[in-house]
Enzyme design. Structure first.
Site, short mmCIF file in Angstrom:
data_model
loop_
_atom_site.label_atom_id
_atom_site.label_comp_id
_atom_site.label_asym_id
_atom_site.label_seq_id
_atom_site.Cartn_x
_atom_site.Cartn_y
_atom_site.Cartn_z
N ASP A 682 -0.76 -13.87 -21.28
CA ASP A 682 -1.97 -13.06 -21.19
C ASP A 682 -2.08 -12.42 -19.80
OD1 ASP A 682 -4.53 -12.37 -22.51
OD2 ASP A 682 -5.34 -13.39 -20.73
N LYS A 686 -2.01 -8.34 -18.33
CA LYS A 686 -2.90 -7.70 -17.35
C LYS A 686 -2.08 -7.02 -16.25
CE LYS A 686 -6.44 -11.11 -18.31
NZ LYS A 686 -7.23 -12.22 -17.85
#
Ligand code: ADP
Ligand code: ASP
Ligand code: MG
Length: 825
Positions: A682, A686
């Site tokens: 995750d 980003k």
């Protein structure tokens, strides 16, 4: 002495016993001692009566039953409102009328055709029944001063029918009024609307919806101070509310404007209503029987409204006839011959348009008369057609006329441009245009199939705030739900302070969608999505949100779904703005990412995604500002996972790393499966998002990712993972001790380097004084090293996770789009 006041109640206002009770209360609250009260038939009764005649002509066997049904409706009201002798008398008269109707219809049945006289006679009973009943009822209540008197308008109003409809014979009617109605004492006259008597003394009507006209006629006859027309809407609206959900009440109209609106189809008032009131300069109020406290609309000599455009209307079922030929150029009298012929055949022309070359004349008429009109015109110009001076008489059926009405349009620039601009934007093509010399009206003939779309888009260009935004929210989960709650508490203030009109009109879950034409009541959105919705459909959802009649549309995607993200290019290209905390589009395939931005530019739409990185923290916006102002970004580093930040902030080696993970999970700092955080995937997304924002062409696969999930434990259950994680504690501890030996700390950090385009995510050793070594528990932190901020980098730090702050980040983007669209904040 105080002047009379005249009230008129439409069929919707006297539909049943409860309605009549409401009407009585309104009248009893009027302090004027002398009232003329005109009533329509109970709602729908005129239609029923006219259908009866048609049924008899067609030998329909159910005529008797239909008479019984309409009788029963009145009996039900009488049972509720009347009693004793009064009720008995009423019912006796009603039964006699029904017997007479049955008799007449029996004749019609035999002849198989009914004359206009029969139609007039039978359709007029509705008003007789409603007024007789109401007069008895209000008299029995005994709350009006003086006498209550039933007035049969046939004894008063005398009219003469001409090609333009009925015109009142004032002298006779006035004499009848003096004889039968004037009273110096307090009194309440209950008067039949719609019906009158013709020159021969036979019963006639004033045409459909004619009771408005009756109200105005009695206003003039009684020299009333004002006429109040009571109906089921709050006044004259800027458009038919059934077609345009956003129509608003116009507080004041001139007689001319009202006449024009009525002529072009605003059913709320009959076009002929104005003439008698104008004669005596009597103001007409339009008010709502169901909300009498509301101000309503006043129609008078001169409107006080500041609005330039008062209303938009549409008449459907129109045909356009076009007469074309070089032979008409410069020939005087062609128009006169044309319209003379039409008038002779009783065909009423609604709109005329002639080009200045005189090469063609076109006119609009009711579609039902189209074939006859074409024949009439061909006959009238028979020789010209044969000799070729006129080439064609062409008829186009299935058209509509859209009219925009307002006194203020005269002399103000740009109204026509706005009308035709709106039609153009809505993809509506215009077949003919007419503008009255008074400039009070611009009308356009358009394709009937596009009439609702055309009406809505023209209406919105004049009435809606340019800041009206239609919103569709996808994924009302933790973040989406928090956003809806934030919107619920803020929309009113945004409307009040900044004139931003945000309307959530659709919510979609993974399976269902809930669509509203107006808007979903935000205070109750949870209830709204509990019921049975429609099956989720991305295309239909977007179409609904991107409604024709609303200036702007935004889709907010709070799902985490790549399938939803796939739709962004299509939405952006169609002009729908997209706001999202969903990382899938920006961190997915580079091709999709580029397609997205191409679509955004093509559609002139906005795409904002601040909450994809650092939740509500201004990370993307800061990066964008730096780039756009010409700063050169050299390096971006950060801790972009609250969970990983927490684990390494807390872990000092006194406890095993696995214990810290378990603890974090129990505090709710991790995903349900802590591996989702520990894998770093995750976080890597980003980093990709930030990298692309910097202009780097990076893919998720090229990020050097050091995950913290031992490969042996990547597949097992969450329980097994937590149970077996201690097996790896020794390795972790060794890394910590190594760092300590060098007087450093361990942190999980992402890095982007502009010069090399390298991106990495993993554990690094940092000095104890490093910014990243000194953040609060779950904070996110990002450090930008740029040519301007090079000695001392720019740092953004703060809580970077949690539904509230993430939703606030999305909300901020939403308002940013509003500002781009012109909202003054
Ligand atoms: P009544 O029974 O009171 O005579 P009508 O049904 O004849 O009422 O007229 C009122 C209706 O007219 C409203 O309910 C509304 O749907 C319709 N309408 C059409 N255009 C307009 C408009 N511009 N303003 C207000 N109402 C309109
Ligand atoms: N009852 C008549 C009609 O329905 C007149 C009116 O209501 O205005 O047309
Ligand atoms: Mg009406």
């Amino acid at each position: 002495m105080q002047q009379w006041r005249v009230h008129k109640f439409g069929g919707s206002s006297v539909a049943d016993a409860a309605c009549m009770e409401r009407v009585a209360t309104i009248l009893e609250a009027d302090p004027n001692p002398r009232l003329g009260v005109v009533l329509s038939a109970c709602r729908g009764v005129t239609d029923v009566l006219l259908n009866l005649v048609a049924a008899a002509e067609n030998q329909d066997d159910t005529v008797g039953k239909q008479i019984d049904a309409v009788r029963a409706r009145h009996v039900t009201i009488a049972d509720t409102l009347l009693s004793g002798k009064s009720k008995e008398e009423y019912l006796t008269q009603l039964d006699e009328d029904c017997r007479n109707i049955a008799g007449i219809l029996q004749t019609v049945r035999l002849i198989k055709a009914a004359s206009q006289l029969v139609r007039d006679l039978i359709s007029g009973y509705g008003e007789i029944w409603s007024t007789r009943l109401f007069a008895r009822y209000i008299a029995a209540r005994g709350k009006r001063p003086g006498a209550v008197k039933w007035i049969d308008a046939r004894d008063i109003v005398s009219v003469e029918w001409g090609p333009l409809g009925p015109s009142v014979r004032w002298e006779q009617s006035q004499a009848n009024t003096e004889r039968l109605m004037t009273s110096k004492e307090p009194c309440t006259h209950i008067i039949t609307g719609f019906i009158a008597r013709d020159v021969k003394g036979l019963q006639t009507t004033l045409g459909r919806n004619g009771s408005d006209f009756s109200g105005s006629i009695f206003g003039a006859l009684l020299n009333a101070e004002e006429i109040v027309i009571w109906t089921d809407v709050d006044g004259v609206l800027s458009a038919d509310p059934r077609l345009v959900p956003d129509a608003t009440v116009i507080d004041s109209l001139s007689y001319n404007e009202a006449m024009e609106l009525a002529y072009f189809g605003a059913k709320v008032i009959h076009p002929q209503t104005m003439a008698p009131a104008v004669r005596k300069n009597i103001p007409i109020w339009i008010k709502n029987t169901f909300a009498p406290q509301k101000a309503g609309t006043v129609i008078c000599e001169k409107s006080t409204s500041q609005l330039m455009v008062k209303g938009t209307t549409c008449i459907d079922n129109i045909a356009l006839v076009n007469l074309e030929g070089a032979g008409m150029i410069g020939v005087p009298g062609t128009a006169q011959r044309l319209f003379g012929a039409l008038r002779e055949h009783g065909i009423s022309v609604i709109l005329i348009s002639q080009g200045s070359s005189e090469h063609s004349i076109c006119f609009a008429i009711p579609e039902a008369q189209a074939d006859r009109a074409a024949t009439v015109v061909r006959d009238a110009f028979d020789s010209e057609l044969r000799q070729g001076q006129i080439q064609r008489v062409e008829t186009t059926k299935g058209c509509s006329i859209l009219a925009v009405v307002g006194d203020g349009m005269a002399g103000s620039h740009g109204v026509a441009a706005k009308v035709f601009g709106a039609l153009g934007n809505a993809g509506v093509s215009v077949r003919a245009i007419a503008q009255g010399a008074s400039e009070r009206n611009i009308s356009a003939v358009i394709d009937g199939k596009q009439s609702s779309r055309a009406l809505r888009s023209v209406h919105s260009s004049f009435y809606l705030s340019p800041n009206t935004v239609s919103i569709g929210l996808i994924g009302p989960g933790v973040v989406g739900g928090a956003l809806l709650d934030q919107l619920a508490s803020q929309v009113e203030r945004l409307g009040r302070d900044f004139h931003i009109d945000l309307r959530v009109r659709g919510i979609m879950t993974s399976k269902q969608m809930f669509l509203q034409n107006g808007e979903i009541a935000l205070g109750k959105w949870r209830e709204a999505i509990k019921g049975e919705g429609l099956a989720a459909d991305m295309v239909k959802f977007a179409q609904h949100v991107h409604a024709d009649h609303l200036p702007h549309a935004i889709i907010i995607d709070c799902s985490a779904s790549a399938d939803v993200a796939k739709n962004y290019p299509a939405w952006l290209a169609a002009g729908i703005h997209v706001v999202t905390p969903n990382k899938k589009a920006n961190s997915g395939d580079l091709g999709l990412y580029e397609q997205l931005h191409t679509a955004r530019r093509a559609g002139g739409s906005h795409y904002l995604y601040e909450a994809t990185v650092g939740a509500g923290l201004p990370v993307i916006q800061t990066l964008r500002d730096l780039r756009e102002t010409g700063d050169e970004i050299r390096r971006v580093e950060g801790i972009l996972s609250g969970t990983l930040a927490y684990l390494f902030n807390v872990w000092d080696g006194s406890q095993p790393f696995s214990t810290i993970v378990r603890d974090a999970k129990s505090k709710g700092y991790t995903e349900p499966d802590p591996r989702d955080d520990l894998s770093g995937a995750d976080f890597a997304r980003k980093i990709v998002i930030l990298g692309r924002e910097m202009g780097l062409k990076i893919e998720l696969g090229t990020v050097a990712l050091e995950g913290l999930v031992p490969p042996e434990l990547s597949k097992c259950s969450v329980e097994e993972f937590l149970d077996r994680l201690p097996e790896f504690d020794a390795v972790m501890l060794k890394r910590l001790e190594g760092a300590r030996a060098r007087n450093k700390v361990l942190r999980y950090v992402g890095t982007l380097d502009a010069a090399t385009s390298k991106a990495s995510v993993g554990l690094v050793e940092l000095d104890r004084s490093h910014t990243f070594a000194n953040i609060n528990l779950t904070d996110n932190v990002v450090r930008f090293t740029t040519s301007r901020y090079n000695q001392n980098p720019l740092v953004v730090q703060g809580p970077g996770a949690g539904p509230e702050v993430t939703a606030a980040g999305v909300f901020a983007d939403l308002l940013r789009v509003c500002a781009y669209l012109g909202a003054k904040m």
